[in-house]
Design an enzyme around this catalytic site. Structure first.
Site, PDB file in Angstrom:
ATOM      1  N   ASN A 186      -9.597  -8.792   8.732  1.00 63.63           N
ATOM      2  CA  ASN A 186      -8.201  -8.762   8.270  1.00 63.63           C
ATOM      3  C   ASN A 186      -7.347  -9.748   9.045  1.00 63.63           C
ATOM      4  O   ASN A 186      -7.514  -9.945  10.250  1.00 63.63           O
ATOM      5  CB  ASN A 186      -7.625  -7.344   8.325  1.00 63.63           C
ATOM      6  CG  ASN A 186      -7.788  -6.639   9.645  1.00 63.63           C
ATOM      7  OD1 ASN A 186      -8.771  -6.823  10.340  1.00 63.63           O
ATOM      8  ND2 ASN A 186      -6.816  -5.839  10.012  1.00 63.63           N
ATOM      9  N   CYS A 232      -8.333  -3.774  -2.650  1.00 64.73           N
ATOM     10  CA  CYS A 232      -9.636  -4.408  -2.389  1.00 64.73           C
ATOM     11  C   CYS A 232     -10.675  -3.929  -3.391  1.00 64.73           C
ATOM     12  O   CYS A 232     -11.505  -4.706  -3.857  1.00 64.73           O
ATOM     13  CB  CYS A 232     -10.095  -4.119  -0.960  1.00 64.73           C
ATOM     14  SG  CYS A 232      -9.153  -5.054   0.265  1.00 64.73           S
ATOM     15  N   GLU A 270     -11.799  -7.207   3.418  1.00 66.97           N
ATOM     16  CA  GLU A 270     -12.691  -7.232   2.254  1.00 66.97           C
ATOM     17  C   GLU A 270     -12.338  -8.392   1.338  1.00 66.97           C
ATOM     18  O   GLU A 270     -13.213  -9.065   0.786  1.00 66.97           O
ATOM     19  CB  GLU A 270     -12.583  -5.917   1.465  1.00 66.97           C
ATOM     20  CG  GLU A 270     -13.125  -4.695   2.201  1.00 66.97           C
ATOM     21  CD  GLU A 270     -12.116  -4.026   3.125  1.00 66.97           C
ATOM     22  OE1 GLU A 270     -11.114  -4.680   3.514  1.00 66.97           O
ATOM     23  OE2 GLU A 270     -12.323  -2.858   3.460  1.00 66.97           O
ATOM     24  N   CYS A 280      -6.425  -8.031   3.680  1.00 62.49           N
ATOM     25  CA  CYS A 280      -7.508  -7.163   4.162  1.00 62.49           C
ATOM     26  C   CYS A 280      -8.796  -7.964   4.352  1.00 62.49           C
ATOM     27  O   CYS A 280      -9.031  -8.969   3.668  1.00 62.49           O
ATOM     28  CB  CYS A 280      -7.801  -6.075   3.143  1.00 62.49           C
ATOM     29  SG  CYS A 280      -6.515  -4.856   2.931  1.00 62.49           S
ATOM     30  N   GLU A 321      -3.407 -10.650   9.580  1.00 59.80           N
ATOM     31  CA  GLU A 321      -2.038 -10.144   9.368  1.00 59.80           C
ATOM     32  C   GLU A 321      -1.010 -11.256   9.522  1.00 59.80           C
ATOM     33  O   GLU A 321      -1.332 -12.383   9.909  1.00 59.80           O
ATOM     34  CB  GLU A 321      -1.776  -8.986  10.334  1.00 59.80           C
ATOM     35  CG  GLU A 321      -2.719  -7.817  10.055  1.00 59.80           C
ATOM     36  CD  GLU A 321      -2.439  -6.578  10.883  1.00 59.80           C
ATOM     37  OE1 GLU A 321      -1.627  -6.640  11.835  1.00 59.80           O
ATOM     38  OE2 GLU A 321      -3.057  -5.540  10.571  1.00 59.80           O
TER      39      GLU A 321
END
Ligand code: THU
Length: 160
Positions: free
Chosen positions: A62, A115, A75, A73, A64
């Site tokens: 991830n 996701c 994924e 995210c 940010e």
């Protein structure tokens, strides 16, 4: 009036040593991918490893942002990378793991709804199920055999 009941079966492995050896190795990639998470706001590090049908492993974590919704995210970082780098390959397996800088994550961490929707797109596109194993930092690992188990009544391109 009719009712529709949808059920799904998930496997639960009590510990890493119970995993099939190829999945154990994939989870090790996911565990090390957690170290590259950029999570100064949530302090929640997620690592993902994706195994392709040619044996290649693609990782993600991830990422940010100070403008919170601009982050992504793990994924989706991983699966979009597969789409960008290996558009003709099929995805066999995804391994996901999460840890927190604040507390020990001992339960399996499944992918968020957005996701799931993104991964579903790739499962539909390749017309073969994507297996997914997800865990916290320690404890049980859950296995889902297909996105359709994680996202019943999904919206997909056939609806357009
Ligand atoms: N996160 C993921 O990477 N995957 C998920 O499925 C759930 C949440 C990340 C996003 C954010 O950086 C942090 O975890 C807290 O939500």
């Amino acid at each position: 009036m009719k009712e529709l009941t949808i059920s799904a079966t998930f496997r639960i492995y009590e510990q890493l040593s119970e995993l099939p050896s190829a999945v154990f190795s994939l989870m090790e990639f996911a565990i090390s991918a957690r170290n590259n998470a950029y999570a100064p706001y949530s302090k929640f590090n997620v690592g993902v490893a994706i195994l392709l049908d040619n044996g290649k492993v693609v990782i993600g974590s991830n990422q940010e942002n100070a403008v919170y919704p601009s982050g992504l995210c793990a994924e989706r970082v991983a699966i979009f990378q597969v789409g960008a780098l290996y558009p003709d390959r099929k995805i066999k397996t995804m391994a996901i793991t999460a840890t927190s800088q604040n507390h020990k994550v001992v339960e399996p961490i499944p992918p968020c709804g957005a996701c799931r929707q993104s991964i579903l797109e790739y499962e539909t596109r390749q017309d073969e199920p994507i297996e997914m194993y997800f865990m916290g930092e320690e404890g049980a690992i859950m296995k889902s055999g297909s996105l359709s188990d994680l996202l019943p009544l999904m919206f997909k391109k056939s609806h357009l």
